[in-house]
Design a protein around this motif. Sequence first.
Motif, PDB file in Angstrom:
ATOM      1  N   GLY A   1       0.361  15.406  10.753  1.00 41.33           N
ATOM      2  CA  GLY A   1       1.405  15.995  10.792  1.00 41.33           C
ATOM      3  C   GLY A   1       2.294  15.261  11.702  1.00 41.33           C
ATOM      4  O   GLY A   1       3.168  15.994  11.637  1.00 41.33           O
ATOM      5  N   ASP A   2       2.635  13.870  11.418  1.00 41.73           N
ATOM      6  CA  ASP A   2       3.667  13.634  11.821  1.00 41.73           C
ATOM      7  C   ASP A   2       4.266  12.123  10.968  1.00 41.73           C
ATOM      8  O   ASP A   2       3.548  11.353  11.308  1.00 41.73           O
ATOM      9  N   ASP A   3       5.792  11.859  10.382  1.00 42.72           N
ATOM     10  CA  ASP A   3       5.917  10.532  10.212  1.00 42.72           C
ATOM     11  C   ASP A   3       5.169   9.098  11.354  1.00 42.72           C
ATOM     12  O   ASP A   3       4.588   9.033  12.102  1.00 42.72           O
ATOM     13  N   VAL A   4       4.195   8.485   9.963  1.00 41.40           N
ATOM     14  CA  VAL A   4       3.935   7.257  10.430  1.00 41.40           C
ATOM     15  C   VAL A   4       4.504   6.672  11.027  1.00 41.40           C
ATOM     16  O   VAL A   4       5.548   6.408  10.403  1.00 41.40           O
ATOM     17  N   SER A   5       4.897   5.934  12.258  1.00 41.42           N
ATOM     18  CA  SER A   5       5.591   5.080  12.285  1.00 41.42           C
ATOM     19  C   SER A   5       5.606   3.251  12.707  1.00 41.42           C
ATOM     20  O   SER A   5       6.264   3.284  13.018  1.00 41.42           O
ATOM     21  N   GLU A   6       3.511   3.380  12.544  1.00 42.22           N
ATOM     22  CA  GLU A   6       4.054   1.693  11.954  1.00 42.22           C
ATOM     23  C   GLU A   6       2.314   1.715  11.329  1.00 42.22           C
ATOM     24  O   GLU A   6       1.426   2.501  11.098  1.00 42.22           O
ATOM     25  N   TYR A   7       1.657   0.905  11.074  1.00 38.50           N
ATOM     26  CA  TYR A   7       1.206  -0.140  10.114  1.00 38.50           C
ATOM     27  C   TYR A   7       0.739  -1.370  10.788  1.00 38.50           C
ATOM     28  O   TYR A   7       0.833  -2.218  11.196  1.00 38.50           O
ATOM     29  N   LEU A   8      -1.544  -0.820  10.534  1.00 38.57           N
ATOM     30  CA  LEU A   8      -1.381  -2.542  11.338  1.00 38.57           C
ATOM     31  C   LEU A   8      -3.036  -2.988  10.000  1.00 38.57           C
ATOM     32  O   LEU A   8      -3.191  -2.824   9.254  1.00 38.57           O
ATOM     33  N   VAL A   9      -1.745  -4.234   9.801  1.00 35.60           N
ATOM     34  CA  VAL A   9      -2.810  -4.656   9.383  1.00 35.60           C
ATOM     35  C   VAL A   9      -3.587  -5.815   9.633  1.00 35.60           C
ATOM     36  O   VAL A   9      -2.899  -6.836  10.737  1.00 35.60           O
ATOM     37  N   GLU A  10      -4.823  -6.142   9.453  1.00 34.58           N
ATOM     38  CA  GLU A  10      -6.175  -7.036   9.847  1.00 34.58           C
ATOM     39  C   GLU A  10      -6.173  -8.099   8.744  1.00 34.58           C
ATOM     40  O   GLU A  10      -6.918  -7.735   7.199  1.00 34.58           O
ATOM     41  N   TRP A  11      -7.145  -8.915   8.888  1.00 33.84           N
ATOM     42  CA  TRP A  11      -7.382  -9.900   8.416  1.00 33.84           C
ATOM     43  C   TRP A  11      -8.536 -10.838   8.948  1.00 33.84           C
ATOM     44  O   TRP A  11      -8.751 -10.698   9.861  1.00 33.84           O
ATOM     45  N   SER A  12      -9.225 -10.814   8.174  1.00 33.75           N
ATOM     46  CA  SER A  12     -10.506 -11.808   8.170  1.00 33.75           C
ATOM     47  C   SER A  12     -11.486 -12.359   7.587  1.00 33.75           C
ATOM     48  O   SER A  12     -11.260 -12.719   5.924  1.00 33.75           O
ATOM     49  N   ARG A  13     -12.293 -13.155   7.950  1.00 35.18           N
ATOM     50  CA  ARG A  13     -12.612 -14.521   6.986  1.00 35.18           C
ATOM     51  C   ARG A  13     -14.486 -13.612   6.797  1.00 35.18           C
ATOM     52  O   ARG A  13     -15.059 -13.909   6.010  1.00 35.18           O
ATOM     53  N   VAL A  14     -14.460 -12.399   7.733  1.00 33.89           N
ATOM     54  CA  VAL A  14     -16.130 -12.479   7.375  1.00 33.89           C
ATOM     55  C   VAL A  14     -15.761 -10.628   6.962  1.00 33.89           C
ATOM     56  O   VAL A  14     -14.974  -9.734   7.200  1.00 33.89           O
ATOM     57  N   SER A  15     -16.208 -10.268   5.593  1.00 33.55           N
ATOM     58  CA  SER A  15     -16.099  -9.168   5.174  1.00 33.55           C
ATOM     59  C   SER A  15     -16.347  -7.543   6.885  1.00 33.55           C
ATOM     60  O   SER A  15     -16.916  -7.489   6.703  1.00 33.55           O
ATOM     61  N   TRP A  16     -15.120  -6.090   5.866  1.00 29.61           N
ATOM     62  CA  TRP A  16     -15.993  -5.934   7.068  1.00 29.61           C
ATOM     63  C   TRP A  16     -16.637  -4.768   6.654  1.00 29.61           C
ATOM     64  O   TRP A  16     -17.123  -4.141   7.660  1.00 29.61           O
ATOM     65  N   ASP A  17     -17.275  -4.792   6.223  1.00 23.42           N
ATOM     66  CA  ASP A  17     -18.680  -4.318   5.996  1.00 23.42           C
ATOM     67  C   ASP A  17     -19.795  -5.122   6.426  1.00 23.42           C
ATOM     68  O   ASP A  17     -20.441  -4.343   7.061  1.00 23.42           O
ATOM     69  N   GLU A  18     -19.788  -6.178   7.421  1.00 23.79           N
ATOM     70  CA  GLU A  18     -20.007  -7.116   8.133  1.00 23.79           C
ATOM     71  C   GLU A  18     -20.066  -6.236   9.345  1.00 23.79           C
ATOM     72  O   GLU A  18     -20.723  -7.079  10.466  1.00 23.79           O
TER      73      GLU A  18
ATOM     74  N   PHE B   1       1.044  -1.025   0.195  1.00 25.01           N
ATOM     75  CA  PHE B   1       0.483   0.154  -0.155  1.00 25.01           C
ATOM     76  C   PHE B   1       0.729   1.416  -0.334  1.00 25.01           C
ATOM     77  O   PHE B   1       2.153   1.216  -0.136  1.00 25.01           O
ATOM     78  N   GLU B   2       0.634   1.724  -0.330  1.00 23.56           N
ATOM     79  CA  GLU B   2       0.557   3.865  -0.001  1.00 23.56           C
ATOM     80  C   GLU B   2       1.356   4.426   1.095  1.00 23.56           C
ATOM     81  O   GLU B   2      -0.596   4.019   1.464  1.00 23.56           O
ATOM     82  N   PRO B   3       1.946   5.228   1.777  1.00 22.37           N
ATOM     83  CA  PRO B   3       1.695   5.453   3.034  1.00 22.37           C
ATOM     84  C   PRO B   3       0.439   7.220   2.778  1.00 22.37           C
ATOM     85  O   PRO B   3       0.188   7.654   1.669  1.00 22.37           O
ATOM     86  N   PRO B   4      -0.249   7.450   3.476  1.00 25.68           N
ATOM     87  CA  PRO B   4      -0.860   8.139   3.371  1.00 25.68           C
ATOM     88  C   PRO B   4      -0.395   9.550   3.470  1.00 25.68           C
ATOM     89  O   PRO B   4       0.752   9.559   3.402  1.00 25.68           O
ATOM     90  N   ARG B   5      -1.038  10.545   2.447  1.00 17.11           N
ATOM     91  CA  ARG B   5       0.163  12.175   1.861  1.00 17.11           C
ATOM     92  C   ARG B   5      -0.710  12.377   1.287  1.00 17.11           C
ATOM     93  O   ARG B   5      -2.027  11.894   1.155  1.00 17.11           O
ATOM     94  N   LEU B   6      -1.284  13.839   2.050  1.00 19.75           N
ATOM     95  CA  LEU B   6      -2.365  15.195   0.701  1.00 19.75           C
ATOM     96  C   LEU B   6      -1.523  14.983  -0.515  1.00 19.75           C
ATOM     97  O   LEU B   6      -0.656  15.330  -0.954  1.00 19.75           O
ATOM     98  N   ASP B   7      -2.769  14.374  -1.407  1.00 23.18           N
ATOM     99  CA  ASP B   7      -2.444  14.023  -2.713  1.00 23.18           C
ATOM    100  C   ASP B   7      -4.077  14.053  -3.582  1.00 23.18           C
ATOM    101  O   ASP B   7      -5.278  13.364  -2.944  1.00 23.18           O
ATOM    102  N   ALA B   8      -4.466  15.353  -4.013  1.00 20.84           N
ATOM    103  CA  ALA B   8      -5.652  15.550  -4.312  1.00 20.84           C
ATOM    104  C   ALA B   8      -6.015  15.073  -5.719  1.00 20.84           C
ATOM    105  O   ALA B   8      -6.965  14.834  -6.608  1.00 20.84           O
ATOM    106  N   GLU B   9      -4.859  14.314  -6.481  1.00 18.16           N
ATOM    107  CA  GLU B   9      -4.850  13.874  -7.743  1.00 18.16           C
ATOM    108  C   GLU B   9      -5.042  12.246  -7.616  1.00 18.16           C
ATOM    109  O   GLU B   9      -5.298  11.792  -6.358  1.00 18.16           O
ATOM    110  N   ASN B  10      -5.415  11.901  -8.715  1.00 25.72           N
ATOM    111  CA  ASN B  10      -6.315  10.095  -9.143  1.00 25.72           C
ATOM    112  C   ASN B  10      -6.868  10.016  -8.124  1.00 25.72           C
ATOM    113  O   ASN B  10      -6.695   9.130  -7.427  1.00 25.72           O
ATOM    114  N   GLY B  11      -7.408  11.434  -7.153  1.00 26.44           N
ATOM    115  CA  GLY B  11      -9.336  10.360  -6.975  1.00 26.44           C
ATOM    116  C   GLY B  11      -8.909  10.426  -5.680  1.00 26.44           C
ATOM    117  O   GLY B  11      -9.720   9.239  -5.171  1.00 26.44           O
TER     118      GLY B  11
END
Length: 159
Positions: A118-135, A99-109
């Motif tokens: 306002g601060d450097d991202v220090s870590e990411y949380l990657v989650e996975w599930s057998r159930v859709s996150w929409d549910e 994935f691409e890190p979060p940044r201010l970028d109004a281009e490309n949708g």
Amino acid sequence: ASWSSEVVAQYLDENGEHAFGEFLIGSLDMGTQYFVRVSAHNSGGFGEPTNSVPMKPMTRPDPPYEPVLSRVTLDYLELNPDNNLSTSARIGTSLLVSFEPPRLDAENGRPDKVGDGGDDVSEYLVEWSRVSWDEYTHAVIEINLQTEDGAGGSAAMGT
């Protein structure tokens, strides 16, 4: 650059005790370090300022942009012959998430609002599930503790 503003002291009682002052500093740039100090004033003028307190306005970052799933690792799995299946099958057992890190970028949708917050991202949380996150329904359960003498909240935790 530096800025200043005079603030009128406020008192909570007629004896002049429990005084407080407050001032909302606005129009700050997120992620920019600022230093804040306060000086008192009376008929004799301004006194010495407090020690400088560093502050950097920030908030939670935007989500990473459009995760891409790739590189499924294929392994052989021995299956139980009692299930009337072949003795082995080739299955995917791992997946690379990029994935691409979060940044201010109004281009490309991109729907970014605050980028890295306002601060450097220090870590990411990657989650996975057998159930859709929409549910998925996020639930917060509040637990109130009481000691034998009836104390609750932080008193029950010994703080």
